[in-house]
Design a protein around this motif. Structure first.
Motif, short mmCIF file in Angstrom:
data_model
loop_
_atom_site.label_atom_id
_atom_site.label_comp_id
_atom_site.label_asym_id
_atom_site.label_seq_id
_atom_site.Cartn_x
_atom_site.Cartn_y
_atom_site.Cartn_z
N GLY A 34 0.83 -1.19 0.00
CA GLY A 34 0.00 0.00 0.00
C GLY A 34 0.87 1.24 0.00
O GLY A 34 1.26 1.72 -1.04
N GLY A 35 1.21 1.74 1.15
CA GLY A 35 2.02 2.95 1.25
C GLY A 35 3.28 2.73 2.06
O GLY A 35 3.59 1.63 2.51
N GLU A 36 4.00 3.80 2.28
CA GLU A 36 5.27 3.76 3.03
C GLU A 36 5.04 3.29 4.47
O GLU A 36 5.79 2.49 5.00
CB GLU A 36 5.89 5.15 3.01
N ALA A 37 3.99 3.78 5.12
CA ALA A 37 3.71 3.41 6.51
C ALA A 37 3.40 1.92 6.62
O ALA A 37 3.85 1.26 7.57
CB ALA A 37 2.55 4.24 7.06
N ASP A 38 2.65 1.37 5.67
CA ASP A 38 2.33 -0.05 5.69
C ASP A 38 3.58 -0.90 5.55
O ASP A 38 3.72 -1.94 6.17
CB ASP A 38 1.35 -0.40 4.58
N ARG A 39 4.52 -0.45 4.71
CA ARG A 39 5.76 -1.18 4.50
C ARG A 39 6.59 -1.19 5.79
O ARG A 39 7.15 -2.21 6.17
CB ARG A 39 6.54 -0.53 3.37
N ASP A 40 6.66 -0.05 6.48
CA ASP A 40 7.40 0.03 7.74
C ASP A 40 6.77 -0.86 8.80
O ASP A 40 7.46 -1.53 9.56
CB ASP A 40 7.47 1.46 8.24
N GLU A 41 5.44 -0.87 8.84
CA GLU A 41 4.74 -1.71 9.81
C GLU A 41 5.00 -3.18 9.54
O GLU A 41 5.26 -3.95 10.46
CB GLU A 41 3.23 -1.42 9.74
N TRP A 42 4.97 -3.59 8.28
CA TRP A 42 5.24 -4.98 7.92
C TRP A 42 6.65 -5.36 8.34
O TRP A 42 6.87 -6.44 8.89
CB TRP A 42 5.08 -5.17 6.41
N LEU A 43 7.61 -4.46 8.14
CA LEU A 43 8.98 -4.75 8.52
C LEU A 43 9.12 -4.92 10.03
O LEU A 43 9.77 -5.85 10.51
CB LEU A 43 9.90 -3.62 8.03
N ARG A 44 8.48 -4.05 10.81
CA ARG A 44 8.55 -4.17 12.27
C ARG A 44 7.91 -5.47 12.76
O ARG A 44 8.39 -6.09 13.70
CB ARG A 44 7.85 -2.98 12.92
N GLU A 45 6.82 -5.89 12.12
CA GLU A 45 6.15 -7.13 12.52
C GLU A 45 6.95 -8.37 12.15
O GLU A 45 6.78 -9.42 12.74
CB GLU A 45 4.77 -7.21 11.87
#
Length: 52
Positions: A34-45
């Motif tokens: 989706g967006g940049e924030a979603d990518r960062d969240e996926w990485l943290r998870e």
């Protein structure tokens, strides 16, 4: 054999699938995140435990 009519595009696509896309995957702006924030969240998870 030369007198046979060529099959139309619709019947060929019914057998082999749709025609090739006009652009390659590299040229399209597709992101499964989706967006940049979603990518960062996926990485943290998905950080491995030894990096945590």
């Amino acid at each position: 054999m030369r007198d046979q009519a060529l099959p139309d595009e619709r019947s060929v696509n019914a057998i082999f699938g749709d025609s090739l896309p006009e652009t390659t995957k590299d040229e399209r702006d597709y992101s499964p995140f989706g967006g940049e924030a979603d990518r960062d969240e996926w990485l943290r998870e998905n950080v491995p435990p030894h990096h945590g």
